[in-house]
Design an enzyme around this catalytic site. Structure first.
Site, PDB file in Angstrom:
ATOM      1  CB  SER A  38      -0.968   0.023   1.179  1.00 28.19           C
ATOM      2  OG  SER A  38      -0.274   0.202   2.388  1.00 28.19           O
ATOM      3  CE  LYS A  84      -2.688   2.134   4.966  1.00 21.94           C
ATOM      4  NZ  LYS A  84      -2.468   1.275   3.840  1.00 21.94           N
TER       5      LYS A  84
END
Length: 164
Positions: A38, A84
């Site tokens: 990701s 993230k």
């Protein structure tokens, strides 16, 4: 008798000091292994990163952060951590890429964050989870650790480095 006690006390002092340093490091730093693609190309699956524990007030948009995964254990989430990039902080505008998924709000509410993975096609982030709580914040990534699986091309991709 006195002379025999000195080496023991000296050794005990060293043990106490080492234990204190270890405790301090555990409270201020966190080592996390990136799980999944990701954050590619910045971070790859298997990369090890060092995160410094910071209060949410010290975050900046663009920081790469480590958060507790609020969905770990409740679904097929494989990792207790999310790694993230901060896309918006409380009071900032909600990024257009996620506005429709966040109930049409125009600004990030107090105590919440918007985080996105760099690889939007595969990332589970605020587009899926909505706003994440500042209380889920574990730290901000400060560096890659030796032994990471990063390719030469990925090493050239910048990310926000925080001063320690």
């Amino acid at each position: 008798m006195k002379d025999a006690a000195l080496p023991v006390l000296g050794g005990l002092t060293i043990v106490v000091l080492v234990a204190g340093v270890v405790l301090w490091l555990r409270r201020t730093r966190l080592v996390v292994v990136v799980d999944g693609p990701s954050m590619e190309p910045t971070l790859r699956d298997g990369d090890r990163v060092l995160a410094r524990r910071v209060p949410a007030a010290d975050l900046s948009t663009g920081d790469i952060v480590v958060l507790s995964n609020p969905h770990f254990g409740r679904s097929a989430e494989p990792s207790p951590f999310l790694v993230k990039r901060v896309a918006a902080l409380p009071g900032q505008p909600v990024p257009p890429a996620v506005a429709s998924k966040l109930g049409g709000r125009s600004t990030v509410p107090p105590g919440r964050l918007v985080v996105l993975g760099d690889n939007a096609e595969v990332s589970c982030d605020s587009r899926d989870y909505g706003f994440l709580s500042e209380s889920d914040l574990l730290g901000v990534v400060t560096r890659f650790l030796h032994g990471s699986t990063r390719s030469a091309a990925a090493k050239a991709v910048p990310f926000v480095h925080r001063k320690e």
